[in-house]
Design an enzyme around this catalytic site. Structure first.
Site, short mmCIF file in Angstrom:
data_model
loop_
_atom_site.label_atom_id
_atom_site.label_comp_id
_atom_site.label_asym_id
_atom_site.label_seq_id
_atom_site.Cartn_x
_atom_site.Cartn_y
_atom_site.Cartn_z
N ASP A 67 0.96 -5.46 2.99
CA ASP A 67 0.90 -6.78 3.15
C ASP A 67 0.32 -7.69 1.98
O ASP A 67 -0.87 -7.64 1.81
CB ASP A 67 0.21 -7.22 4.49
N GLU A 68 1.34 -8.14 1.11
CA GLU A 68 0.86 -9.02 -0.05
C GLU A 68 -0.26 -8.01 -0.87
O GLU A 68 -1.25 -8.31 -1.01
CB GLU A 68 0.21 -10.26 0.32
N PRO A 69 0.26 -6.72 -1.34
CA PRO A 69 -0.61 -5.90 -2.35
C PRO A 69 -1.06 -6.40 -3.60
O PRO A 69 -1.99 -6.10 -4.15
CB PRO A 69 0.03 -4.59 -2.18
N VAL A 98 5.46 -6.98 2.12
CA VAL A 98 5.58 -8.52 2.20
C VAL A 98 4.80 -8.94 0.91
O VAL A 98 3.66 -8.71 0.71
CB VAL A 98 4.92 -8.53 3.49
#
Length: 232
Positions: A67-69, A98
């Site tokens: 998730d938004e790395p 994401v």
């Protein structure tokens, strides 16, 4: 408490042999420029992000949900993560990422699923880059920001600060006028968050020293006045 403890925790739980844990730890410490003996509490936001990602990848899972790395990563951290995800994909790992930074994801994604109004639209191949460019065109619009700075709002002179026992900032001078937008850039761990915490009144007073720290012409450098900063 240390970065290397976080890095090996998942491998320990999955029963990796000690030799393999050591080998994988060395590989990911180098790949993500980690500081293995440094306490996690003393890492910057970007350094924590790199450590979290490395801790996920080092265990060699078959499926990765990220998730938004890319959030909080500097350009070096982004390049390292892209290379790591590309290597994972080549080894057969399934990655669902994401992310808003499409220009980075396009470098390794096989498919782009765009979610809007509860509907998924799929893009593949050259369509991914074309759609990313289309979405990026919004940045060319005039957002109507006030481009005429006003009078001096905040002034800092001779600021030095530390994170825990580690010196982070030294000799910082900064002036911010009213009606202005300023972009602060720098490598992960260089002190951006520390500086922002000082300016917001969120840093422990014992963690920094400033010759001048004034807001709207009023001095806030002493301990009592500094506590009022966070209310402003």
């Amino acid at each position: 408490l240390r970065s290397e403890d976080e890095l090996v925790f998942g491998m320990e739980n999955r029963g990796f042999a000690r030799e393999e844990m050591q080998q994988r730890s060395r590989e990911y410490v180098e790949r993500f420029a980690l500081e293995p003996t440094k306490e996690v509490l003393h890492l910057s936001g970007g350094q924590k992000q790199r450590l979290l990602i490395a801790s996920c990848l080092v265990t060699g899972h078959d499926v990765l949900l990220l998730d938004e790395p890319f959030a909080n990563l500097d350009h070096v951290g982004v390049a390292n993560l892209v290379a790591a995800l590309q290597a994972c994909c080549k080894q057969g790992t399934t990655v669902l990422c994401v992310e808003h930074r499409l220009e980075e994801v396009c470098k390794f994604a096989d498919a782009l699923l765009w979610l809007e109004d509860g509907q998924l639209t799929e893009f593949r191949g050259d369509q991914i880059v074309e759609y990313a460019q289309q979405k990026a065109s919004i940045l060319n619009r005039d957002l109507g920001w006030n481009t005429k700075p006003g009078e001096l709002l905040l002034r800092v002179a001779g600021l030095s600060a530390r994170r825990g026992k580690t010196p982070v900032l030294a000799g910082i001078d900064l002036e911010l006028p009213e009606n202005s937008s300023t972009l602060l850039l720098g490598r992960n761990g260089c002190g951006k968050t520390t500086l922002m915490r000082v300016l917001c009144g969120l840093s422990p007073r014992r963690q920094f020293h400033a010759e001048t720290l004034s807001l709207q012409g009023k001095d806030h450098s002493n301990a009592i006045a500094y506590r009022r900063l966070r209310k402003k």
